[in-house]
Design a protein around this motif. Structure first.
Motif, mmCIF file in Angstrom:
data_model
loop_
_atom_site.group_PDB
_atom_site.id
_atom_site.type_symbol
_atom_site.label_atom_id
_atom_site.label_comp_id
_atom_site.label_asym_id
_atom_site.label_seq_id
_atom_site.Cartn_x
_atom_site.Cartn_y
_atom_site.Cartn_z
ATOM 1 N N TYR A 48 0.851 -1.196 0.000
ATOM 2 C CA TYR A 48 0.000 0.000 0.000
ATOM 3 C C TYR A 48 0.888 1.247 0.000
ATOM 4 O O TYR A 48 0.699 2.166 -0.789
ATOM 5 C CB TYR A 48 -0.953 0.010 1.206
ATOM 6 C CG TYR A 48 -1.584 1.365 1.371
ATOM 7 C CD1 TYR A 48 -2.624 1.753 0.541
ATOM 8 C CD2 TYR A 48 -1.073 2.290 2.281
ATOM 9 C CE1 TYR A 48 -3.154 3.040 0.621
ATOM 10 C CE2 TYR A 48 -1.598 3.558 2.368
ATOM 11 C CZ TYR A 48 -2.640 3.929 1.539
ATOM 12 O OH TYR A 48 -3.144 5.201 1.621
ATOM 13 N N THR A 71 -6.778 -3.503 7.411
ATOM 14 C CA THR A 71 -7.704 -2.422 7.085
ATOM 15 C C THR A 71 -7.609 -1.297 8.109
ATOM 16 O O THR A 71 -7.534 -0.118 7.751
ATOM 17 C CB THR A 71 -9.152 -2.958 7.003
ATOM 18 O OG1 THR A 71 -9.221 -3.908 5.943
ATOM 19 C CG2 THR A 71 -10.150 -1.841 6.759
ATOM 20 N N ARG A 72 -7.582 -1.662 9.402
ATOM 21 C CA ARG A 72 -7.466 -0.639 10.458
ATOM 22 C C ARG A 72 -6.181 0.173 10.286
ATOM 23 O O ARG A 72 -6.196 1.402 10.453
ATOM 24 C CB ARG A 72 -7.495 -1.298 11.841
ATOM 25 C CG ARG A 72 -8.860 -1.819 12.241
ATOM 26 C CD ARG A 72 -8.850 -2.342 13.681
ATOM 27 N NE ARG A 72 -9.980 -3.218 13.881
ATOM 28 C CZ ARG A 72 -9.933 -4.559 13.854
ATOM 29 N NH1 ARG A 72 -8.789 -5.183 13.657
ATOM 30 N NH2 ARG A 72 -11.030 -5.263 14.039
ATOM 31 N N ARG A 75 -6.479 2.496 7.298
ATOM 32 C CA ARG A 75 -7.404 3.601 7.607
ATOM 33 C C ARG A 75 -6.724 4.695 8.424
ATOM 34 O O ARG A 75 -7.136 5.852 8.375
ATOM 35 C CB ARG A 75 -8.652 3.091 8.333
ATOM 36 C CG ARG A 75 -9.637 2.414 7.405
ATOM 37 C CD ARG A 75 -10.257 3.419 6.445
ATOM 38 N NE ARG A 75 -11.143 2.787 5.511
ATOM 39 C CZ ARG A 75 -11.070 2.920 4.190
ATOM 40 N NH1 ARG A 75 -10.128 3.664 3.646
ATOM 41 N NH2 ARG A 75 -11.922 2.321 3.393
ATOM 42 N N LYS A 76 -5.671 4.363 9.169
ATOM 43 C CA LYS A 76 -4.921 5.391 9.899
ATOM 44 C C LYS A 76 -4.183 6.306 8.915
ATOM 45 O O LYS A 76 -3.896 7.455 9.228
ATOM 46 C CB LYS A 76 -3.907 4.742 10.845
ATOM 47 C CG LYS A 76 -4.534 4.008 12.008
ATOM 48 C CD LYS A 76 -3.456 3.320 12.831
ATOM 49 C CE LYS A 76 -4.066 2.454 13.922
ATOM 50 N NZ LYS A 76 -3.022 1.685 14.633
ATOM 51 N N ASN A 78 -5.148 6.500 5.385
ATOM 52 C CA ASN A 78 -6.006 6.919 4.269
ATOM 53 C C ASN A 78 -7.453 6.546 4.599
ATOM 54 O O ASN A 78 -7.782 5.368 4.705
ATOM 55 C CB ASN A 78 -5.534 6.207 2.997
ATOM 56 C CG ASN A 78 -6.299 6.627 1.762
ATOM 57 O OD1 ASN A 78 -7.482 6.948 1.823
ATOM 58 N ND2 ASN A 78 -5.641 6.591 0.626
ATOM 59 N N THR A 79 -8.296 7.543 4.750
ATOM 60 C CA THR A 79 -9.687 7.272 5.131
ATOM 61 C C THR A 79 -10.617 7.092 3.940
ATOM 62 O O THR A 79 -11.765 6.709 4.114
ATOM 63 C CB THR A 79 -10.235 8.421 6.012
ATOM 64 O OG1 THR A 79 -10.089 9.646 5.290
ATOM 65 C CG2 THR A 79 -9.497 8.501 7.333
ATOM 66 N N TYR A 80 -10.142 7.380 2.727
ATOM 67 C CA TYR A 80 -11.056 7.371 1.579
ATOM 68 C C TYR A 80 -10.825 6.253 0.571
ATOM 69 O O TYR A 80 -11.686 5.993 -0.259
ATOM 70 C CB TYR A 80 -11.009 8.729 0.862
ATOM 71 C CG TYR A 80 -9.643 9.107 0.349
ATOM 72 C CD1 TYR A 80 -9.229 8.683 -0.915
ATOM 73 C CD2 TYR A 80 -8.770 9.851 1.123
ATOM 74 C CE1 TYR A 80 -7.964 9.007 -1.372
ATOM 75 C CE2 TYR A 80 -7.512 10.175 0.663
ATOM 76 C CZ TYR A 80 -7.113 9.744 -0.588
ATOM 77 O OH TYR A 80 -5.862 10.049 -1.047
ATOM 78 N N ILE A 83 -11.751 -0.031 0.270
ATOM 79 C CA ILE A 83 -11.251 -1.322 0.734
ATOM 80 C C ILE A 83 -12.435 -2.279 0.705
ATOM 81 O O ILE A 83 -13.380 -2.126 1.477
ATOM 82 C CB ILE A 83 -10.647 -1.245 2.142
ATOM 83 C CG1 ILE A 83 -9.481 -0.246 2.184
ATOM 84 C CG2 ILE A 83 -10.191 -2.638 2.606
ATOM 85 C CD1 ILE A 83 -8.874 -0.028 3.564
ATOM 86 N N GLY A 102 -13.544 -0.415 9.001
ATOM 87 C CA GLY A 102 -13.420 0.647 8.010
ATOM 88 C C GLY A 102 -13.526 0.186 6.566
ATOM 89 O O GLY A 102 -13.170 0.930 5.653
ATOM 90 N N CYS A 103 -14.021 -1.018 6.356
ATOM 91 C CA CYS A 103 -14.171 -1.506 4.981
ATOM 92 C C CYS A 103 -15.285 -0.752 4.260
ATOM 93 O O CYS A 103 -16.261 -0.347 4.865
ATOM 94 C CB CYS A 103 -14.461 -2.989 4.981
ATOM 95 S SG CYS A 103 -13.050 -3.920 5.572
ATOM 96 N N THR A 104 -15.092 -0.597 2.961
ATOM 97 C CA THR A 104 -16.036 0.139 2.135
ATOM 98 C C THR A 104 -17.186 -0.752 1.680
ATOM 99 O O THR A 104 -18.324 -0.316 1.584
ATOM 100 C CB THR A 104 -15.307 0.690 0.888
ATOM 101 O OG1 THR A 104 -14.107 1.326 1.307
ATOM 102 C CG2 THR A 104 -16.168 1.675 0.129
#
Length: 125
Positions: A48, A71-72, A75-76, A78-80, A83, A102-104
């Protein structure tokens, strides 16, 4: 003029420890996306950071670090970024845990190629 070169190809990080599952995803998506493969959550984080993909397909059950923990961690940073969990585990509590991490979105295995393509287009167009 080659119309395929008008848009930059999107990079897709596929976190999947099972080789045959990865090869299936690759076969479905290789014409539309640049595929980057990671075999566990630790490698997913490394790749990533290295490649800055446009989206991530994330398996839940992987060695060293599972998909929820990966994922966690992402998310720290990149919040957008989309995933999308791709897992054989389709229980409501699995989906709820993925959502909380935080999965999409959440797709179940076996993979429906049409649904996979539609889901990626929804988040990447």
């Amino acid at each position: 003029m080659d119309s395929h070169n008008t848009l930059p190809i999107k990079k897709l990080l596929v976190a999947e420890d099972n080789e045959s599952n990865f090869l299936l995803v690759m076969a479905i998506l290789k014409k539309e996306y640049q595929i980057i493969h990671a075999v566990d959550g630790v490698e997913t984080l490394q790749k990533y950071r290295q490649y800055s993909p446009d989206a991530i397909l994330m398996d839940l059950k992987m060695p060293n670090m599972d998909g929820l923990e990966a994922t966690r961690e992402i998310r720290k940073l990149n919040t957008y970024i989309p995933i999308i969990i791709v897992s054989a585990f389709a229980f409501d509590n699995d989906k709820q845990e993925a959502n909380e991490a935080g999965c999409t979105d959440y797709l179940t295995k076996p993979i429906d190629s049409r649904l996979l393509k539609e889901t990626l287009k929804k988040y990447l167009s």
